[in-house]
Design a protein around this motif. Structure first.
Motif, PDB file in Angstrom:
ATOM      1  N   ALA A 181       0.861  -1.185   0.000  1.00 23.71           N
ATOM      2  CA  ALA A 181       0.000   0.000   0.000  1.00 23.71           C
ATOM      3  C   ALA A 181       0.896   1.232   0.000  1.00 23.71           C
ATOM      4  CB  ALA A 181      -0.932  -0.010   1.201  1.00 23.71           C
ATOM      5  N   ARG A 182       0.287   2.396   0.005  1.00 20.12           N
ATOM      6  CA  ARG A 182       1.053   3.636   0.017  1.00 20.12           C
ATOM      7  C   ARG A 182       1.868   3.744   1.311  1.00 20.12           C
ATOM      8  NH1 ARG A 182      -1.555   7.526  -3.352  1.00 20.12           N
ATOM      9  NH2 ARG A 182      -1.874   6.509  -5.371  1.00 20.12           N
ATOM     10  N   PRO A 183       3.018   4.425   1.254  1.00 19.57           N
ATOM     11  CA  PRO A 183       3.895   4.509   2.437  1.00 19.57           C
ATOM     12  C   PRO A 183       3.205   5.023   3.691  1.00 19.57           C
ATOM     13  CG  PRO A 183       5.046   5.314   0.494  1.00 19.57           C
ATOM     14  CD  PRO A 183       3.626   5.072   0.075  1.00 19.57           C
ATOM     15  N   GLU A 184       2.300   5.972   3.555  1.00 23.26           N
ATOM     16  CA  GLU A 184       1.633   6.512   4.730  1.00 23.26           C
ATOM     17  C   GLU A 184       0.723   5.480   5.396  1.00 23.26           C
ATOM     18  OE1 GLU A 184      -0.750   8.001   1.099  1.00 23.26           O
ATOM     19  OE2 GLU A 184       1.360   7.678   1.665  1.00 23.26           O
ATOM     20  N   THR A 238       0.602   3.849   9.404  1.00 21.80           N
ATOM     21  CA  THR A 238      -0.628   3.689  10.182  1.00 21.80           C
ATOM     22  C   THR A 238      -0.852   2.246  10.612  1.00 21.80           C
ATOM     23  OG1 THR A 238      -1.656   5.533   9.007  1.00 21.80           O
ATOM     24  CG2 THR A 238      -3.143   3.997  10.127  1.00 21.80           C
ATOM     25  N   TYR A 239      -0.518   1.312   9.738  1.00 20.04           N
ATOM     26  CA  TYR A 239      -0.909  -0.080   9.954  1.00 20.04           C
ATOM     27  C   TYR A 239       0.169  -0.983  10.550  1.00 20.04           C
ATOM     28  CZ  TYR A 239      -5.498   0.052   7.738  1.00 20.04           C
ATOM     29  OH  TYR A 239      -6.811   0.297   7.463  1.00 20.04           O
ATOM     30  N   VAL A 248       7.372  -4.490   3.973  1.00 17.02           N
ATOM     31  CA  VAL A 248       6.917  -3.814   2.758  1.00 17.02           C
ATOM     32  C   VAL A 248       7.751  -4.211   1.545  1.00 17.02           C
ATOM     33  CG1 VAL A 248       5.971  -1.828   3.979  1.00 17.02           C
ATOM     34  CG2 VAL A 248       8.365  -1.801   3.242  1.00 17.02           C
ATOM     35  N   ASP A 249       8.800  -4.984   1.763  1.00 12.63           N
ATOM     36  CA  ASP A 249       9.685  -5.369   0.668  1.00 12.63           C
ATOM     37  C   ASP A 249      10.140  -6.805   0.897  1.00 12.63           C
ATOM     38  OD1 ASP A 249      11.291  -5.404  -1.542  1.00 12.63           O
ATOM     39  OD2 ASP A 249      12.893  -4.182  -0.671  1.00 12.63           O
ATOM     40  N   VAL A 282       6.466 -14.696  -0.729  1.00 12.16           N
ATOM     41  CA  VAL A 282       5.320 -14.082  -0.053  1.00 12.16           C
ATOM     42  C   VAL A 282       4.178 -15.081   0.083  1.00 12.16           C
ATOM     43  CG1 VAL A 282       3.519 -12.332  -0.275  1.00 12.16           C
ATOM     44  CG2 VAL A 282       5.907 -11.763  -0.789  1.00 12.16           C
ATOM     45  N   ASP A 283       3.625 -15.175   1.313  1.00 10.44           N
ATOM     46  CA  ASP A 283       2.494 -16.069   1.570  1.00 10.44           C
ATOM     47  C   ASP A 283       1.147 -15.346   1.516  1.00 10.44           C
ATOM     48  OD1 ASP A 283       3.871 -18.666   2.316  1.00 10.44           O
ATOM     49  OD2 ASP A 283       4.835 -17.284   3.732  1.00 10.44           O
ATOM     50  N   TYR A 284       1.117 -14.102   1.996  1.00 13.34           N
ATOM     51  CA  TYR A 284      -0.120 -13.307   1.988  1.00 13.34           C
ATOM     52  C   TYR A 284       0.224 -11.870   1.614  1.00 13.34           C
ATOM     53  CZ  TYR A 284      -2.102 -17.248   4.527  1.00 13.34           C
ATOM     54  OH  TYR A 284      -2.509 -18.506   4.885  1.00 13.34           O
ATOM     55  N   ILE A 285      -0.704 -11.230   0.911  1.00 14.44           N
ATOM     56  CA  ILE A 285      -0.509  -9.843   0.514  1.00 14.44           C
ATOM     57  C   ILE A 285      -1.618  -8.994   1.138  1.00 14.44           C
ATOM     58  CG2 ILE A 285      -0.325  -8.217  -1.405  1.00 14.44           C
ATOM     59  CD1 ILE A 285       0.443 -10.605  -3.197  1.00 14.44           C
ATOM     60  N   VAL A 286      -1.227  -8.088   2.020  1.00 13.25           N
ATOM     61  CA  VAL A 286      -2.152  -7.091   2.557  1.00 13.25           C
ATOM     62  C   VAL A 286      -2.105  -5.924   1.581  1.00 13.25           C
ATOM     63  CG1 VAL A 286      -2.690  -5.597   4.507  1.00 13.25           C
ATOM     64  CG2 VAL A 286      -1.702  -7.871   4.907  1.00 13.25           C
ATOM     65  N   TYR A 287      -3.259  -5.582   1.002  1.00 15.96           N
ATOM     66  CA  TYR A 287      -3.232  -4.841  -0.258  1.00 15.96           C
ATOM     67  C   TYR A 287      -4.181  -3.648  -0.293  1.00 15.96           C
ATOM     68  CZ  TYR A 287      -3.244  -4.208  -5.341  1.00 15.96           C
ATOM     69  OH  TYR A 287      -3.121  -3.702  -6.600  1.00 15.96           O
TER      70      TYR A 287
END
Length: 309
Positions: A8-11, A15-16, A35-36, A42-47
């Motif tokens: 997601a976006r850096p900001e 937050t998360y 984030v990298d 990768v097993d899961y992507i929070v997107y």
């Protein structure tokens, strides 16, 4: 140890990050959250759909994409995505939406705008109807629509709802299909739009469906901008078919400064604030799906990409 990519976006990472780490620890899930990460690990992507990640092809080991947003219209058409996609159903977002919609329904129901007296106003006391004498129709009976319906029923309103496919909700008169939309709107003194944004829902409120509503009806749209034909709504407002509209979402955001909605006396514009995902509760929802994936249990809130939501 599993690898969880935050895309997601850096900001959003700011937050998360800690809420996600807290939720993982609370659920007893050992994970490398970053984030990298190498795509093949990768097993899961929070997107978030507005992230730089648009090609899912390299993520050969990934088991699911867990969306941070309730809306998935910007990802369902991605042909590189072949693994399960879960949309965000955040208890915090749901509560926020319920409170926002309830507030504006009560504003219209009680005529609060009318009762605010100014120096040039006349003293004209009136008695508003009781909630049981007011019909509210909710377009969209998913998790948000159902939650709003239950709250309004608790206040005494007569609540009906419409969805594309047939639904059954206790205490709600449910309609579906094209004919059902006209039936539902014919009783909508106040209409609340909580449909997803899909090709099938675009311009759900148009010249014909607006004409089907009782004259002097009110519209509340915290759902998606394209649900309404803007030109048709402006015409209906100008003729008095629609008394007032409160709009929180738009086809272009921020709403352009020259848009007619800004200056229209029968339109209230709010800046997409009806409901926002809360990092703490959203993180718990995401981690619950990761836990389920690792335990071999069904994911929650999976998206049917053939329907677009």
């Amino acid at each position: 140890m599993i690898n969880v990519l935050f895309a997601a976006r850096p900001e959003r990472w700011t937050t998360y990050e800690q809420p996600l780490r807290d939720a993982l620890a609370k659920a007893g899930v050992e994970a490398n959250l970053a984030v990298d990460l190498p795509p093949e690990e990768v097993d899961y992507i929070v997107y978030a759909p507005n992230s730089d990640l648009q090609d899912f092809t390299p993520y050969t080991r990934a088991k699911a994409v867990l969306n941070l947003w309730a809306g998935v219209e910007n990802i369902t058409g991605n042909k590189t995505l072949s693994i399960p996609l879960a949309r965000m159903v955040d208890p915090g977002l749901t509560k926020g939406m319920v409170e926002w919609v309830t507030g504006h329904v009560m504003r219209y129901h009680l005529g609060i705008d009318t009762d605010i007296l100014r120096s040039d106003a006349q003293w004209q006391p009136r008695t508003p109807p009781l909630a049981q004498e007011r019909s509210v129709v909710i377009l969209g009976l998913g998790a948000l629509g159902a939650a709003v319906a239950h709250t309004l029923i608790g206040l005494g309103f007569e609540v009906s709802g419409w969805s594309r496919s047939a639904k059954s909700i206790e205490g709600v008169t449910c309609y579906s299909g094209d004919a059902g939309l006209t039936q539902a709107l014919s009783r909508a003194e106040i209409a609340v739009l909580l449909l997803p944004d899909t090709p099938a829902t675009e311009n759900t409120l148009n010249a014909d469906t607006l004409a089907a509503m009782p004259r002097g009806a009110f519209i509340i749209n915290p759902g998606r901008g394209p649900l309404i034909d803007d030109d048709a709504l402006l015409t209906a407002l100008n003729t008095g078919q629609i008394a007032h509209a409160t709009l929180d979402v738009f086809r272009i955001e921020p709403l352009p400064q020259d848009h007619p909605y800004w200056a229209h006396p029968q339109v209230t514009v709010t800046p997409h604030i009806a409901a926002e995902t809360r990092a703490s509760t959203a993180s718990e929802a995401i981690v619950e799906n990761i836990r389920r994936g690792e335990a071999g249990e069904p994911y929650l809130n999976l998206v049917d990409r053939s329907l677009g939501y």
